[in-house]
Design a protein around this motif. Structure first.
Motif, PDB file in Angstrom:
ATOM      1  N   PRO A  60      69.466  95.621 -36.806  1.00 37.45           N
ATOM      2  CA  PRO A  60      70.719  95.048 -37.311  1.00 37.45           C
ATOM      3  C   PRO A  60      70.531  93.699 -37.985  1.00 37.45           C
ATOM      4  O   PRO A  60      71.434  93.206 -38.651  1.00 37.45           O
ATOM      5  N   ASP A  61      69.377  93.082 -37.797  1.00 36.43           N
ATOM      6  CA  ASP A  61      69.111  91.809 -38.465  1.00 36.43           C
ATOM      7  C   ASP A  61      68.840  92.045 -39.947  1.00 36.43           C
ATOM      8  O   ASP A  61      68.557  93.161 -40.381  1.00 36.43           O
ATOM      9  N   LEU A  62      68.906  90.981 -40.706  1.00 34.12           N
ATOM     10  CA  LEU A  62      68.644  91.077 -42.134  1.00 34.12           C
ATOM     11  C   LEU A  62      67.209  91.534 -42.369  1.00 34.12           C
ATOM     12  O   LEU A  62      66.275  91.091 -41.687  1.00 34.12           O
ATOM     13  N   PHE A  63      67.035  92.411 -43.341  1.00 32.08           N
ATOM     14  CA  PHE A  63      65.720  92.979 -43.635  1.00 32.08           C
ATOM     15  C   PHE A  63      64.723  91.885 -44.002  1.00 32.08           C
ATOM     16  O   PHE A  63      63.594  91.867 -43.513  1.00 32.08           O
ATOM     17  N   GLU A  64      65.119  90.963 -44.867  1.00 36.53           N
ATOM     18  CA  GLU A  64      64.212  89.895 -45.287  1.00 36.53           C
ATOM     19  C   GLU A  64      63.864  88.964 -44.134  1.00 36.53           C
ATOM     20  O   GLU A  64      62.735  88.473 -44.038  1.00 36.53           O
ATOM     21  N   ALA A  65      64.819  88.738 -43.231  1.00 33.99           N
ATOM     22  CA  ALA A  65      64.541  87.869 -42.093  1.00 33.99           C
ATOM     23  C   ALA A  65      63.588  88.536 -41.114  1.00 33.99           C
ATOM     24  O   ALA A  65      62.697  87.888 -40.545  1.00 33.99           O
ATOM     25  N   ARG A  66      63.750  89.840 -40.909  1.00 32.47           N
ATOM     26  CA  ARG A  66      62.885  90.548 -39.959  1.00 32.47           C
ATOM     27  C   ARG A  66      61.434  90.524 -40.418  1.00 32.47           C
ATOM     28  O   ARG A  66      60.517  90.397 -39.607  1.00 32.47           O
ATOM     29  N   LEU A  67      61.198  90.644 -41.724  1.00 28.96           N
ATOM     30  CA  LEU A  67      59.838  90.663 -42.261  1.00 28.96           C
ATOM     31  C   LEU A  67      59.437  89.343 -42.918  1.00 28.96           C
ATOM     32  O   LEU A  67      58.353  89.255 -43.494  1.00 28.96           O
ATOM     33  N   ARG A  68      60.296  88.354 -42.858  1.00 29.49           N
ATOM     34  CA  ARG A  68      60.038  87.043 -43.469  1.00 29.49           C
ATOM     35  C   ARG A  68      59.659  87.175 -44.948  1.00 29.49           C
ATOM     36  O   ARG A  68      58.628  86.680 -45.392  1.00 29.49           O
ATOM     37  N   LEU A  69      60.549  87.817 -45.688  1.00 31.17           N
ATOM     38  CA  LEU A  69      60.329  88.032 -47.114  1.00 31.17           C
ATOM     39  C   LEU A  69      61.168  87.102 -47.983  1.00 31.17           C
ATOM     40  O   LEU A  69      61.294  87.330 -49.188  1.00 31.17           O
ATOM     41  N   ALA A  70      61.734  86.068 -47.389  1.00 35.45           N
ATOM     42  CA  ALA A  70      62.572  85.156 -48.161  1.00 35.45           C
ATOM     43  C   ALA A  70      61.747  84.405 -49.195  1.00 35.45           C
ATOM     44  O   ALA A  70      60.559  84.141 -49.009  1.00 35.45           O
ATOM     45  N   GLY A  94      50.582  96.548 -47.567  1.00 36.87           N
ATOM     46  CA  GLY A  94      50.827  97.229 -46.305  1.00 36.87           C
ATOM     47  C   GLY A  94      50.408  96.417 -45.096  1.00 36.87           C
ATOM     48  O   GLY A  94      51.150  96.289 -44.116  1.00 36.87           O
ATOM     49  N   GLU A  95      49.202  95.833 -45.145  1.00 33.69           N
ATOM     50  CA  GLU A  95      48.710  95.067 -44.001  1.00 33.69           C
ATOM     51  C   GLU A  95      49.510  93.788 -43.798  1.00 33.69           C
ATOM     52  O   GLU A  95      49.782  93.395 -42.658  1.00 33.69           O
ATOM     53  N   GLU A  96      49.892  93.117 -44.870  1.00 32.26           N
ATOM     54  CA  GLU A  96      50.657  91.878 -44.708  1.00 32.26           C
ATOM     55  C   GLU A  96      52.070  92.140 -44.200  1.00 32.26           C
ATOM     56  O   GLU A  96      52.589  91.376 -43.381  1.00 32.26           O
ATOM     57  N   LEU A  97      52.707  93.191 -44.678  1.00 29.16           N
ATOM     58  CA  LEU A  97      54.041  93.519 -44.167  1.00 29.16           C
ATOM     59  C   LEU A  97      53.997  93.773 -42.667  1.00 29.16           C
ATOM     60  O   LEU A  97      54.906  93.360 -41.930  1.00 29.16           O
ATOM     61  N   PHE A  98      52.944  94.436 -42.217  1.00 28.63           N
ATOM     62  CA  PHE A  98      52.887  94.777 -40.794  1.00 28.63           C
ATOM     63  C   PHE A  98      52.385  93.624 -39.940  1.00 28.63           C
ATOM     64  O   PHE A  98      53.055  93.193 -39.000  1.00 28.63           O
ATOM     65  N   PHE A  99      51.190  93.086 -40.238  1.00 30.01           N
ATOM     66  CA  PHE A  99      50.577  92.107 -39.342  1.00 30.01           C
ATOM     67  C   PHE A  99      51.246  90.743 -39.417  1.00 30.01           C
ATOM     68  O   PHE A  99      51.528  90.137 -38.375  1.00 30.01           O
ATOM     69  N   ARG A 100      51.469  90.215 -40.605  1.00 32.16           N
ATOM     70  CA  ARG A 100      52.106  88.918 -40.723  1.00 32.16           C
ATOM     71  C   ARG A 100      53.624  89.027 -40.812  1.00 32.16           C
ATOM     72  O   ARG A 100      54.346  88.170 -40.291  1.00 32.16           O
ATOM     73  N   GLY A 101      54.145  90.094 -41.448  1.00 34.68           N
ATOM     74  CA  GLY A 101      55.588  90.200 -41.611  1.00 34.68           C
ATOM     75  C   GLY A 101      56.294  90.660 -40.357  1.00 34.68           C
ATOM     76  O   GLY A 101      57.242  90.017 -39.899  1.00 34.68           O
ATOM     77  N   TYR A 102      55.841  91.769 -39.766  1.00 33.89           N
ATOM     78  CA  TYR A 102      56.552  92.319 -38.615  1.00 33.89           C
ATOM     79  C   TYR A 102      55.936  91.887 -37.283  1.00 33.89           C
ATOM     80  O   TYR A 102      56.613  91.309 -36.436  1.00 33.89           O
TER      81      TYR A 102
END
Length: 298
Positions: free
Chosen positions: A93-103, A170-178
């Motif tokens: 339910p959180d913002l997608f960009e906030a969950r993965l720190r894509l701001a 792929g690796e950055e979205l998972f390891f650093r983002g999520y």
């Protein structure tokens, strides 16, 4: 296989959804997500050691030494990591960009190039240490180098899309983002950096590659903390992989030995036992008798 990785990704997404239903970013990291991490890490380590019971060593060596097998396994890894990050984030339910720190942050692209230079420096130090230790060209990186040396234009384009863009994103979205974001809510900033870097190294399996991956993971984790976004590490990872791919494509790997045993003298032949010598005499006499019989024919 791709199917196995997708099943693991789905399990992680379900666990993240079940534990993140309240929408609290400060909750305990998803247990299923950690299981997915450890399962992927264990599977990669087993593959590198050739002990995965359903895959023979010959098949794994083909996956490393054949460009098609290499890129196929790389594509499977990219998809699995991306799914493990995107699916739970989209269900939260959180913002997608906030969950993965894509701001978007100021100068995130420039910071990415600076971090890429740092990663390349870490790679150079790692290569120098391997050369001093006499381990240059060993392990999975050596096999990848030989598989991607002087590629055709089509293979080079596919390798760039998978090894550089796919693996980096792929690796950055998972390891650093999520993963790092979720772990930071429980353990704090720097413990999450070290933990995600250790898992990042573990999934690379090969000990020689894992040492560089850990150092690079710490650098990338710090960069994501410093800039507040994984966009920086996305740029750095893609640029680093692109530079490494170009070096592999243009640098002759012929000087890199494929295995230590290829450069050692073969063991001396074992002496024959008494029965073995008797059998050898019998064979020699039979061959002599046969040759004599044929010589007597008109």
């Amino acid at each position: 296989t791709v199917h196995t990785r997708c099943v693991l990704a789905g399990a992680g997404a379900r666990g993240a959804y079940e534990m993140g239903g309240s929408g609290a970013m400060s909750g305990v990291p998803s247990a299923s997500m950690m299981v997915v991490l450890l399962a992927l890490a264990a599977r990669e380590a087993q593959l590198v050691e050739g002990s995965f019971t359903r895959i023979t060593r010959e098949g794994f060596e083909f996956a490393l030494r054949s460009p098609v097998g290499l890129l196929g396994s790389g594509l499977a890894a990219c998809l699995s990591f991306a799914l493990c990050a995107l699916v739970p984030a989209s269900l939260s339910p959180d913002l997608f960009e906030a969950r993965l720190r894509l701001a978007r942050r100021p100068w995130w692209g420039a910071w990415g190039l600076v971090v890429a230079v740092g990663m390349l420096g870490v790679g150079q130090v790692s290569s120098a240490l391997l050369a001093i230790a006499g381990l240059e060209g060993r392990g999975s990186l050596g096999e990848i180098h030989r598989a991607l040396y002087h590629p055709s234009p089509g293979l080079a384009l596919a390798a760039f899309a998978i090894v550089c863009v796919g693996a980096g994103v792929g690796e950055e979205l998972f390891f650093r983002g999520y993963a790092q974001t979720r772990l930071a809510q429980r353990w704090g900033a720097w413990p999450s950096v070290i933990a995600s870097a250790a898992l990042f190294a573990l999934v690379h399996g090969d000990p020689l590659h894992a040492a560089f991956a850990f150092a690079a993971g710490v650098l990338l984790g710090w960069a994501s903390l410093r800039t507040g976004t994984v966009r920086t590490t996305l740029v750095a990872h893609v640029v680093n992989n692109a530079a490494s791919l170009a070096s592999m494509a243009l640098t002759d790997p012929a000087h890199a030995p494929r295995d230590v045993t290829e450069h050692t003298a073969p063991p001396p032949p074992r002496p024959l036992s008494k029965q073995g010598r008797s059998f050898e005499v019998l064979i020699r006499n039979a061959m002599w008798a046969r040759g004599t019989a044929f010589a007597a024919l008109p």
